[in-house]
Design a protein around this motif. Structure first.
Motif, short mmCIF file in Angstrom:
data_model
loop_
_atom_site.label_atom_id
_atom_site.label_comp_id
_atom_site.label_asym_id
_atom_site.label_seq_id
_atom_site.Cartn_x
_atom_site.Cartn_y
_atom_site.Cartn_z
N MET A 1 0.58 -1.17 -0.07
CA MET A 1 0.00 -0.17 -0.01
C MET A 1 0.97 1.22 0.19
SD MET A 1 -2.95 0.87 0.26
CE MET A 1 -4.22 2.19 1.16
N ARG A 2 2.11 1.30 0.80
CA ARG A 2 2.76 2.23 0.95
C ARG A 2 3.71 2.76 -0.38
NH1 ARG A 2 7.60 3.09 5.36
NH2 ARG A 2 8.50 5.06 4.36
N THR A 3 3.91 1.71 -1.12
CA THR A 3 4.68 1.73 -2.53
C THR A 3 3.63 2.38 -3.51
OG1 THR A 3 6.02 0.03 -2.03
CG2 THR A 3 6.01 0.65 -4.17
N LEU A 4 2.46 1.91 -3.54
CA LEU A 4 1.32 2.30 -4.41
C LEU A 4 1.10 3.80 -4.17
CD1 LEU A 4 -0.83 1.53 -6.58
CD2 LEU A 4 -2.48 1.18 -4.68
N ALA A 5 0.74 4.03 -2.83
CA ALA A 5 0.67 5.65 -2.47
C ALA A 5 1.79 6.32 -2.96
CB ALA A 5 0.36 5.63 -1.07
N SER A 6 3.11 5.97 -2.86
CA SER A 6 4.07 6.92 -3.05
C SER A 6 4.30 7.15 -4.68
CB SER A 6 5.74 6.07 -2.79
OG SER A 6 5.54 6.12 -1.31
N VAL A 7 3.86 6.08 -5.38
CA VAL A 7 3.85 6.22 -6.96
C VAL A 7 2.54 6.96 -7.27
CG1 VAL A 7 3.87 4.86 -9.06
CG2 VAL A 7 5.23 4.12 -6.99
N LEU A 8 1.30 6.51 -7.00
CA LEU A 8 0.38 7.18 -7.43
C LEU A 8 0.03 8.82 -6.97
CD1 LEU A 8 -2.72 4.50 -7.44
CD2 LEU A 8 -1.15 5.69 -9.41
N ALA A 9 0.57 9.18 -5.65
CA ALA A 9 0.36 10.29 -5.24
C ALA A 9 0.81 11.52 -6.12
CB ALA A 9 0.94 10.67 -3.93
N PRO A 10 2.19 11.41 -6.73
CA PRO A 10 3.01 12.62 -7.63
C PRO A 10 1.86 12.61 -8.77
CG PRO A 10 4.37 11.06 -6.51
CD PRO A 10 3.26 10.63 -6.30
N VAL A 11 1.32 11.47 -9.23
CA VAL A 11 0.79 11.36 -10.55
C VAL A 11 -0.66 12.18 -10.52
CG1 VAL A 11 -0.51 9.93 -12.29
CG2 VAL A 11 1.95 9.27 -11.17
N LEU A 12 -1.37 11.83 -9.40
CA LEU A 12 -2.65 12.40 -9.07
C LEU A 12 -2.59 13.83 -8.92
CD1 LEU A 12 -4.22 9.31 -7.05
CD2 LEU A 12 -4.66 10.00 -9.29
N SER A 13 -1.55 14.31 -8.20
CA SER A 13 -1.57 15.72 -7.85
C SER A 13 -1.05 16.63 -8.92
CB SER A 13 -0.42 15.92 -6.77
OG SER A 13 0.74 15.53 -6.89
N GLY A 14 -0.14 15.90 -9.80
CA GLY A 14 0.34 16.66 -11.09
C GLY A 14 -1.12 16.76 -12.01
N ALA A 15 -1.96 15.48 -11.97
CA ALA A 15 -2.92 15.83 -12.87
C ALA A 15 -3.99 16.76 -12.67
CB ALA A 15 -3.43 14.38 -13.04
N ALA A 16 -4.18 16.64 -11.16
CA ALA A 16 -5.29 17.53 -10.77
C ALA A 16 -4.62 18.93 -10.89
CB ALA A 16 -5.38 17.44 -9.20
N TYR A 17 -3.57 19.42 -10.57
CA TYR A 17 -2.80 20.67 -11.17
C TYR A 17 -3.20 21.04 -12.44
CZ TYR A 17 -0.01 24.64 -11.46
OH TYR A 17 0.46 25.96 -11.84
N LEU A 18 -2.79 19.94 -13.48
CA LEU A 18 -2.80 20.16 -14.88
C LEU A 18 -4.35 20.29 -15.22
CD1 LEU A 18 -0.20 17.90 -16.38
CD2 LEU A 18 -0.28 20.23 -16.36
N LEU A 19 -5.13 19.77 -14.68
CA LEU A 19 -6.89 19.86 -15.09
C LEU A 19 -7.46 21.04 -14.37
CD1 LEU A 19 -7.99 15.95 -14.56
CD2 LEU A 19 -7.75 17.34 -16.56
#
Length: 124
Positions: A1-19
């Motif tokens: 779970m920790r690894t998944l969160a560490s990988v997905l968090a930057p992707v999701l925050s970047g996508a939210a910023y771009l959108l």
């Protein structure tokens, strides 16, 4: 779970910023030839972006990521995108963007840090 969160968090925050946040953040005249300027940033978009950062911080905290590591994971990509946006759109007059970038980066990182602390406490 920790690894998944560490990988997905930057992707999701970047996508939210771009959108949600416009690429060119300079103020614009409301109508051609008018002196009154308006910002391209919408209040609802900033609120949604903050909620995304808070949710990611909570998720990272609950996943066991230390809060000081959650900060760059949640706020790093949006901060970098904001800096690139500021650097590619130079102001014609005084340049307030370096100070604005620092302020917004501190706010984003602080929100993620606080949410990660809260998520870590609620996971216990």
């Amino acid at each position: 779970m920790r690894t998944l969160a560490s990988v997905l968090a930057p992707v999701l925050s970047g996508a939210a910023y771009l959108l949600l946040i416009p690429w060119d953040l300079r103020n614009r005249p409301e109508h051609p030839g008018e002196l009154i300027e308006t910002t391209p940033v919408r209040t609802w978009a900033v609120v949604v972006f903050v909620l995304v950062l808070l949710a990611l911080g909570l998720w990272l905290g609950r996943a066991g990521v230390p809060p000081w590591q959650a900060m760059p994971l949640g706020a790093g990509v949006p901060s970098a995108l904001l800096l690139v946006s500021y650097l590619t759109h130079r102001a014609p007059d005084a340049n307030p963007w370096p100070l604005a970038w620092v302020c917004f980066t501190v706010l984003m990182a602080g929100a993620v840090l606080a949410a990660a602390f809260a998520g870590r406490l609620s996971a216990r």
